[in-house]
Design a protein around this motif. Structure first.
Motif, PDB file in Angstrom:
ATOM      1  N   LEU A   1       6.604   3.226   1.549  1.00 28.85           N
ATOM      2  CA  LEU A   1       6.800   3.414   0.113  1.00 28.85           C
ATOM      3  C   LEU A   1       5.871   4.506  -0.420  1.00 28.85           C
ATOM      4  CD1 LEU A   1       7.092  -0.355  -0.917  1.00 28.85           C
ATOM      5  CD2 LEU A   1       8.934   1.260  -0.354  1.00 28.85           C
ATOM      6  N   GLY A   2       6.357   5.216  -1.443  1.00 34.10           N
ATOM      7  CA  GLY A   2       5.570   6.291  -2.080  1.00 34.10           C
ATOM      8  C   GLY A   2       6.001   6.418  -3.523  1.00 34.10           C
TER       9      GLY A   2
ATOM     10  N   TRP B   1       2.062   2.741   6.830  1.00 29.57           N
ATOM     11  CA  TRP B   1       1.043   3.631   6.255  1.00 29.57           C
ATOM     12  C   TRP B   1      -0.283   3.492   7.002  1.00 29.57           C
ATOM     13  CZ3 TRP B   1       0.746   8.010   4.154  1.00 29.57           C
ATOM     14  CH2 TRP B   1       1.699   8.457   3.234  1.00 29.57           C
ATOM     15  N   LEU B   2      -0.676   2.247   7.267  1.00 26.06           N
ATOM     16  CA  LEU B   2      -1.973   2.034   7.931  1.00 26.06           C
ATOM     17  C   LEU B   2      -1.960   2.633   9.337  1.00 26.06           C
ATOM     18  CD1 LEU B   2      -2.634  -1.493   6.468  1.00 26.06           C
ATOM     19  CD2 LEU B   2      -4.039   0.534   6.117  1.00 26.06           C
ATOM     20  N   ARG B   3      -0.814   2.575   9.996  1.00 30.03           N
ATOM     21  CA  ARG B   3      -0.720   3.150  11.347  1.00 30.03           C
ATOM     22  C   ARG B   3      -0.897   4.671  11.321  1.00 30.03           C
ATOM     23  NH1 ARG B   3       3.436   5.577  13.521  1.00 30.03           N
ATOM     24  NH2 ARG B   3       4.958   4.688  12.083  1.00 30.03           N
ATOM     25  N   VAL B   4      -0.193   5.373  10.424  1.00 35.43           N
ATOM     26  CA  VAL B   4      -0.321   6.845  10.421  1.00 35.43           C
ATOM     27  C   VAL B   4      -1.679   7.293   9.896  1.00 35.43           C
ATOM     28  CG1 VAL B   4       2.172   7.286  10.290  1.00 35.43           C
ATOM     29  CG2 VAL B   4       0.828   7.230   8.185  1.00 35.43           C
ATOM     30  N   LEU B   5      -2.253   6.529   8.966  1.00 32.12           N
ATOM     31  CA  LEU B   5      -3.604   6.887   8.485  1.00 32.12           C
ATOM     32  C   LEU B   5      -4.617   6.712   9.606  1.00 32.12           C
ATOM     33  CD1 LEU B   5      -3.565   5.301   4.896  1.00 32.12           C
ATOM     34  CD2 LEU B   5      -3.555   7.743   5.457  1.00 32.12           C
ATOM     35  N   ALA B   6      -4.509   5.626  10.373  1.00 32.75           N
ATOM     36  CA  ALA B   6      -5.438   5.403  11.494  1.00 32.75           C
ATOM     37  C   ALA B   6      -5.358   6.561  12.471  1.00 32.75           C
ATOM     38  CB  ALA B   6      -5.120   4.081  12.192  1.00 32.75           C
TER      39      ALA B   6
ATOM     40  N   LEU C   1       6.179   9.116   9.068  1.00 38.91           N
ATOM     41  CA  LEU C   1       6.874   8.278   8.090  1.00 38.91           C
ATOM     42  C   LEU C   1       7.310   9.062   6.862  1.00 38.91           C
ATOM     43  CD1 LEU C   1       5.009   7.607   5.381  1.00 38.91           C
ATOM     44  CD2 LEU C   1       3.892   6.012   6.901  1.00 38.91           C
ATOM     45  N   VAL C   2       8.253   8.435   6.146  1.00 44.26           N
ATOM     46  CA  VAL C   2       8.657   8.875   4.808  1.00 44.26           C
ATOM     47  C   VAL C   2       8.359   7.737   3.844  1.00 44.26           C
ATOM     48  CG1 VAL C   2      10.596   9.552   3.342  1.00 44.26           C
ATOM     49  CG2 VAL C   2      10.494  10.333   5.710  1.00 44.26           C
ATOM     50  N   GLY C   3       7.645   8.039   2.749  1.00 44.18           N
ATOM     51  CA  GLY C   3       7.408   7.046   1.702  1.00 44.18           C
ATOM     52  C   GLY C   3       8.484   7.183   0.636  1.00 44.18           C
TER      53      GLY C   3
ATOM     54  N   PHE D   1       0.887  -1.168   0.000  1.00 48.11           N
ATOM     55  CA  PHE D   1       0.000   0.000   0.000  1.00 48.11           C
ATOM     56  C   PHE D   1       0.919   1.209   0.000  1.00 48.11           C
ATOM     57  CE2 PHE D   1      -2.255   3.511   1.836  1.00 48.11           C
ATOM     58  CZ  PHE D   1      -3.491   3.453   1.225  1.00 48.11           C
ATOM     59  N   ASP D   2       0.760   2.037  -0.998  1.00 49.15           N
ATOM     60  CA  ASP D   2       1.817   2.992  -1.338  1.00 49.15           C
ATOM     61  C   ASP D   2       1.292   4.426  -1.207  1.00 49.15           C
ATOM     62  OD1 ASP D   2       2.633   4.776  -3.505  1.00 49.15           O
ATOM     63  OD2 ASP D   2       3.689   3.136  -4.438  1.00 49.15           O
ATOM     64  N   GLY D   3       2.167   5.330  -0.764  1.00 52.17           N
ATOM     65  CA  GLY D   3       1.726   6.657  -0.371  1.00 52.17           C
ATOM     66  C   GLY D   3       1.533   7.704  -1.451  1.00 52.17           C
TER      67      GLY D   3
END
Ligand SMILES: [Zn+2]
Length: 350
Positions: free
Chosen positions: A296-297, A340-345, A253-255, A5-7
């Motif tokens: 990842l981004g 990603w899922l952690r920072v989005l939550a 995070l950094v993607g 899942f990519d940013g």
């Protein structure tokens, strides 16, 4: 296969352009195509399970990267600011493509991490609506309310362009990201409103001053959806060690951006860029911030990426290169999805 899942991607830009040229964007995504980087079939092959899909307003005045000089140095001036009304039209048209892909079952427009996980389990591309530069939004933020209702859950106040909310960094090498002022008063208000609504703030493309302005205002982890390490590639779009330390401190995070100009030590726009340059940036980011702050981004459909990856179907080649460099299953799951899922939550108040 390690699902990714990519940013950051620009598939909506490509599909919007395809539509303008008379192609059905839903058919292009569902059936696949040979141009660009992302469609349903290629995402499936590469284990690209979803990502933040940008609404991005193209420049109206011709904009091209400056050619590098004999030393490989270049300094492209900032793109011209945009008018609001035509920007809003474009943003609505791209949001409409996103909504129609969802309605057709081509992808799922996700508004919670439960919805992302459910889409991943069902094998449907999990799209999150992102806005890369807020030229479509006026100072009263009324449009923000409406885009939020349509599914917008992430935004960067600026692209590499100035607007009423703040200042962007130019595409330049070598160049520090400290290129000018940061947020305007309207920009500070935008950040506070996003915190309140539950919209992630993305720090890619903003000046270093803008980064610190967001850092002192937001109550959320700091996130740069598609940026790399300045220490390895001194381009203005990359992040200095001080910025990385602040991101770590906030558990953000950094993607990793796959754009070759941001990966190569020489900053050149050359697709013949080895996967080892990607691994080198991941190693550096992990060393500096820890495994929980690196993700990842790709910038698929928005940049020149390494030829070995090619397009979304090659995503697992990066995963394999990281595995080869010593990253284990748990570390890869964090880099590929869980961070990603952690920072989005968190940003979404879950
Ligand atoms: Zn970008």
């Amino acid at each position: 296969m390690e699902l990714v899942f990519d940013g950051h991607n620009d598939v909506l830009l490509r599909l919007w352009r395809a539509k303008a040229a008379g192609t059905d964007p839903i058919a292009e995504f569902v059936d696949g195509t040979s141009h660009g980087h992302i469609d349903g079939p290629r995402a499936k092959v590469g284990g690209l399970a979803g990502g933040l899909c940008a609404i991005y307003i193209p420049n109206t005045v011709d904009f091209a990267l400056k050619a590098p000089d004999a030393h490989g140095h270049y300094a492209t001036p900032l793109a011209e600011p945009l008018e609001r009304a035509p920007s809003l039209d474009v943003a609505l048209a791209m949001a409409s493509v996103a909504v129609n892909l969802d309605r057709a079952g081509a992808w799922r427009l996700c508004r919670s991490t439960d919805e992302i996980r459910a889409a991943l389990d069902a094998g449907i591309f999990a799209a999150v609506m992102h806005m890369e530069g807020c030229e479509a939004i006026g100072e009263d933020l009324a449009a923000l309310d409406v885009f939020y209702a349509a599914g917008l859950r992430s935004l960067g106040p600026v692209w590499s362009r100035n607007n009423i909310f703040g200042h962007g960094v130019p595409f330049a090498y070598p160049m520090t990201p400290d290129t000018g002022p940061g947020l305007t008063d309207a920009g500070f208000e935008l950040v506070r409103t996003c915190n309140r609504l539950g919209i992630l703030i993305d720090l890619a493309h903003i000046t270093e001053q803008g980064f610190w302005d967001v850092a002192k205002t937001t109550d959320q982890p700091l996130v740069a959806s598609h940026s790399n390490a300045y220490a390895l590639t001194p381009v203005a779009r990359n992040l200095t060690d001080r910025q990385l330390d602040a991101i770590k401190e906030s558990r953000g995070l950094v993607g990793l951006n796959y754009a070759v100009t941001m990966l190569r030590a020489d900053g050149r726009d050359d697709a013949e860029t080895p996967l080892s340059d990607m691994v080198r940036h991941v190693d550096y980011l992990v060393e500096r911030m820890g495994i929980d702050c690196v993700a990842l981004g790709s910038d698929y459909d928005g940049a020149t990426i390494p030829a070995e990856i090619g397009d979304a179907s090659g995503t697992q080649k990066l995963v394999a290169a990281l595995r080869g460099a010593g990253y284990g299953d748990e570390e890869l799951s964090k880099i590929c999805r869980e961070n990603w899922l952690r920072v989005l939550a968190s940003a979404w108040h879950e």
